[in-house]
Each structure stands twice: as C-alpha cells, then as structure tokens.
Enzyme design. Structure first.
Site, PDB file in Angstrom:
ATOM      1  N   GLY A   1       0.786  -1.229   0.000  1.00  0.00           N
ATOM      2  CA  GLY A   1       0.000   0.000   0.000  1.00  0.00           C
ATOM      3  C   GLY A   1       0.819   1.282   0.000  1.00  0.00           C
TER       4      GLY A   1
ATOM      5  NE  ARG B   1       5.861 -11.670  -0.849  1.00  0.00           N
ATOM      6  CZ  ARG B   1       4.596 -11.658  -0.460  1.00  0.00           C
ATOM      7  NH1 ARG B   1       4.026 -12.791  -0.059  1.00  0.00           N
ATOM      8  NH2 ARG B   1       3.876 -10.551  -0.467  1.00  0.00           N
TER       9      ARG B   1
END
Length: 477
Positions: free
Chosen positions: A193, A320
């Site tokens: 964010g 990931r």
C-alpha cells in the site's frame, strides 16, 4: 559485533533422507535448509523440512532467542539484534550463517528478503540454492510498471493506464487526462500500500502524485511511478501458481483477498464467491500464461482485481509464497512448501493441471496482536495463557506458546486460523466456532473483530469488496 554462537539440536537421521510424506523421493539434493525468516512461516517451513527428512537451520535475532522456530529447528544461529535491518534483512549475515552451518539452500518465507533479487544473486554467488524464482524474474515482475508492460505484451488483461514509467507530475497529468479520472497513482517498486494514491480529478492530481512519489522514494529508494484507471469497489482475487524448471506450470485456483485494511489482507478464502466458472477458468489460464511469459519457476501468485461487472485485470505478481497459501492447500490437498523445496531441487511438479480439483471451501483469518478500537495499535507483550482451536478441518499456523513474549520490533501477525468445510456456509460457521474457542491472554488481539466480520451480513453474503472495512464497518485507516 554480537557474540551469539550456533547451537545444535537433534539432527535428522540420514537414513530418513529418502522418505518424505510424498512417498519415496528418488534423490535428495538438500541435506540442510536455512530458513531466513521468523514466526509462524519459519515454523511452517521447518515442519516441511522434517516431513522431507531434511535438516533445518533457524536464524534469529536476540529478541527472538526463545521463539518457537528456534526451538524446533535442528540447528540455530543468532544473526543480530534490534530492528530487522540488523538481522532478518542483513544479507551478509544470513549468507555467512548458511555457510557456517553448511546449509545447501535458503528458504526466505515471505516478507524480509523473499523478493530481493540482490539476495538471490548473493546466494548463487556463494553456491547456495535460493528456494524461489531467479533474480532476473524477480526484477522483471517486482517492478510494477515493467510487469504491467510485460503482461500487456503477452495479452494478459491489465487495467487501462500507462505502459511506460512516469517520472514527473506534469507528464503524469497529461496521461491521466487520456486515461480518464479517477486514476490510481502507483509506485513501480511498491508494495503493502505504500506509494499509492487516488486522484479524483485534475485539480488534485499534482498533489497526490507528489505525495505518492515521495512515499515511494522514502520506502523503496525509487521514484518511478505509473498511472492506471481507478477501479471503484473492486474485488481482489489472486491465482496461486507453481512452476518447475522443466516447463510445467500449474494453476491451483483462486483466493479472494478482498477484506483488507490499508491494503493489508485480513481474510482470505477459496473459492471466491465473486466469480463464476467461466471467469475462474479464464483467470487460471491467464495466470499460467503470465508465469510462462516470464519463465517463472517455484511458487508465485498472480493478483487480479475484479470490477463490479465481473471484468478482471492483472494487478501484480508476488514472486514468493504467500501468507495465505494454506487456504489453497486446504482446498487442493497439496503442500506448497514441500513442492517449493522439490522444485528447487530440480524435480518436476508432483501434480499436473488435471490433478487439481477444488474441494469444498476454505477461509483464513489473520490473527494480529493489535487493538482494533485504537486504530489497530500493535499490542506486544507476554502470552500469559492460550488455547488454540482444533478439530476436523481446523488448522492454526502460529509460533505462539504460553510464556512467549511477542516482540515489538516485528509484524503483529501472531497466527492464522484456517478452516475447511464442504461449502461456504459451513466454512463460515466453522470459522465462527474456531474464533470463539481461541483464547490468547496477556496481549490484545483482533479475535473479536474477526468474529464480528464472520457475522456481518455483507460478508456472509459474499459481497465484501476492498472497501468493506471502511465503507461497511466504517473503520478508517
């Protein structure tokens, strides 16, 4: 500058190295894996290593000396103290620890160095296998504007916006007019964010652009931005993929991660109540295409946003394993951490696309040591008493135990409660029961807050979008 010494616990019996829970493995290249992480994900990886008969090494800061992952690993070594930059983000100390302990490979978990291409290159230079994608792929997909351009060229649907990076507000304003307001201004190197701002019109564009660019420079050392049309009231739906070095790429279905606060996920579920079968099929196909386009290997996630009309657009790729990977494991019957390790050893995926069948419904609630009533202020401290829920279809991933001191230096997430049931309604009821049973005393948690969401009509009807916390629960920030 610190004098922590490596110590050993009971090592794994070498005779077990060819037997794992996936059956007899033809050969094992890894004798020992170092986990460059902490908390519940480190515990999760250690357990996967045990199930494969591979020895594990825990790294830890002085603040984490009594952590569960340190106690469970076959070996452990201290790598610093204080903030993460002195320990879990210190690449040289982690590489040195791996060499000192004789580790063949490093699993980064999520966060910290998991998407750091420089760390991947350092591992390779020192003859250590990084359990994840190649550094070049991380660079390609980690830069959001570059990833966006790559997906455009591959034919993956993206939100209308800029194809090239933007460096100044004047240029950005001209492009925003072509795209059409409102627009989202994003940092190319962004995440969590940071470096994201919405400009509703031309008058506020320059201010919002400069603010986002400043945040990006401070957080990531990069002021490269891009601009895209702001999709109002979207759903956040992501596709889990797994790829090996033999050209096999498999999509393992979607997770709906729409319930968020400050772009941080709070609840994840699979399958998503927001999409139909045709949309699901297309999203999975595009996720596989995206991974193949960049030559991806190991675990990854293709994140999409879905607008109220059901149109979906590529947002970014996480290179990931995800916090919420357990949701996918519950509905597919797979073990993604074990699969990561096998792929890193050069083996082919243990499943094909036709083997993946979504069974039932799974929901995950992230349990944080925080106070929702005080703007989610972190609540570190000593766990004086705890009780974890259990039973058929209930899983708790955590590093907590009674007497454990939750440090203030790291992330406040302390557990993930995951449930699995035949359908969504049954999963909701099972999650309510699990949250009601869970007890953590000594620190404040968001358990009651999560329980309230599980009872909320909008969420129960499957209608929660990314503005749910702010617009429905009326909680800002």
């Amino acid at each position: 500058s610190f004098n922590c010494q490596p110590t050993m616990a009971n090592s794994t019996d070498p005779e077990r190295l060819s037997n794992g829970i996936l059956g007899v493995v033809p050969f094992i290249l890894f004798n020992k894996i170092l986990i460059a992480n902490r908390g519940e994900i480190a515990v999760r990886i250690i357990r996967a290593c045990r199930n494969l008969g591979i020895r594990s090494v825990a790294v830890y800061s002085k603040e984490d000396a009594k952590s569960l992952h340190v106690q469970l690993a076959d070996q452990r070594i201290c790598i610093g103290e204080g903030p993460a930059r002195n320990s879990y983000l210190n690449m040289d100390r982690i590489i040195a620890a791996a060499e000192n302990m004789g580790a063949d490979a490093i699993h980064p978990g999520f966060g910290f160095l998991s998407e750091n291409s420089e760390f991947v290159r350092k591992c390779k230079e020192n003859g250590i296998t990084f359990i994840g994608p190649d550094a070049d792929v991380i660079d390609k997909m980690g830069n959001k504007s570059h990833a966006r351009k790559t997906m455009m060229d591959a034919g993956v649907p993206v939100v209308p916006g800029t194809k090239e990076p933007v460096y100044d507000a004047e240029t950005g304003k001209k492009l925003a007019e072509e795209i059409g307001y409102p627009v989202m201004i994003k940092a190319s190197s962004g995440g969590g964010g940071k470096g994201m701002r919405v400009a509703a019109n031309e008058d506020e564009f320059e201010f919002q652009f400069n603010m986002a660019q400043r945040e990006s420079a401070n957080a990531f050392g990069d002021d490269t931005m891009y601009i895209e049309r702001f999709v109002e009231n979207p759903r956040h739906v992501e596709i889990q993929i797994m790829a090996d070095s033999h050209g096999n790429v498999v999509a393992l279905g979607e997770r709906d991660c729409s319930v968020q606060r400050n772009h941080q996920k709070l609840i994840e579920e699979s399958p998503s109540p927001a999409i139909d079968e045709e949309t699901r099929r297309k999203m999975n196909e595009y996720a596989v295409l995206a991974a193949k386009t960049v030559g991806y290997t190991n675990a990854g996630t293709i994140e999409f946003i879905v607008d109220p009309k059901g149109n979906f657009y590529f947002m970014e790729m996480n290179t990931r394993i995800q916090v919420e990977h357990g949701v996918t494991e519950m509905v597919t019957g797979t073990d993604l951490i074990i699969e990561q390790i096998r792929v890193a050893m050069g083996e082919e995926l243990s499943f094909k696309q036709e083997d993946i069948r979504i069974k039932g419904h799974a929901i995950e609630c992230r349990i944080n040591a925080e106070i929702p009533e005080k703007n989610f202020m972190p609540s570190p401290g000593v766990v004086q008493h705890m009780h974890l829920p259990a039973g058929n279809g209930v899983r708790v991933d955590t590093a907590l135990y009674t007497g454990y001191k939750i440090p203030s230096e790291y992330d406040s997430m302390i557990a993930k409660v995951i449930v699995h049931a035949p359908d969504r309604e049954a999963a909701l009821q099972k999650m309510r029961s699990a949250l009601d049973e869970m007890v953590v005393m000594g620190v404040e948690t968001n358990l009651d807050f999560q329980y309230q969401i599980m009872k909320n009509q909008v969420f129960c009807e499957g209608k929660a979008d990314t503005g749910f916390i702010e617009n429905v629960l009326k909680i800002k920030g």
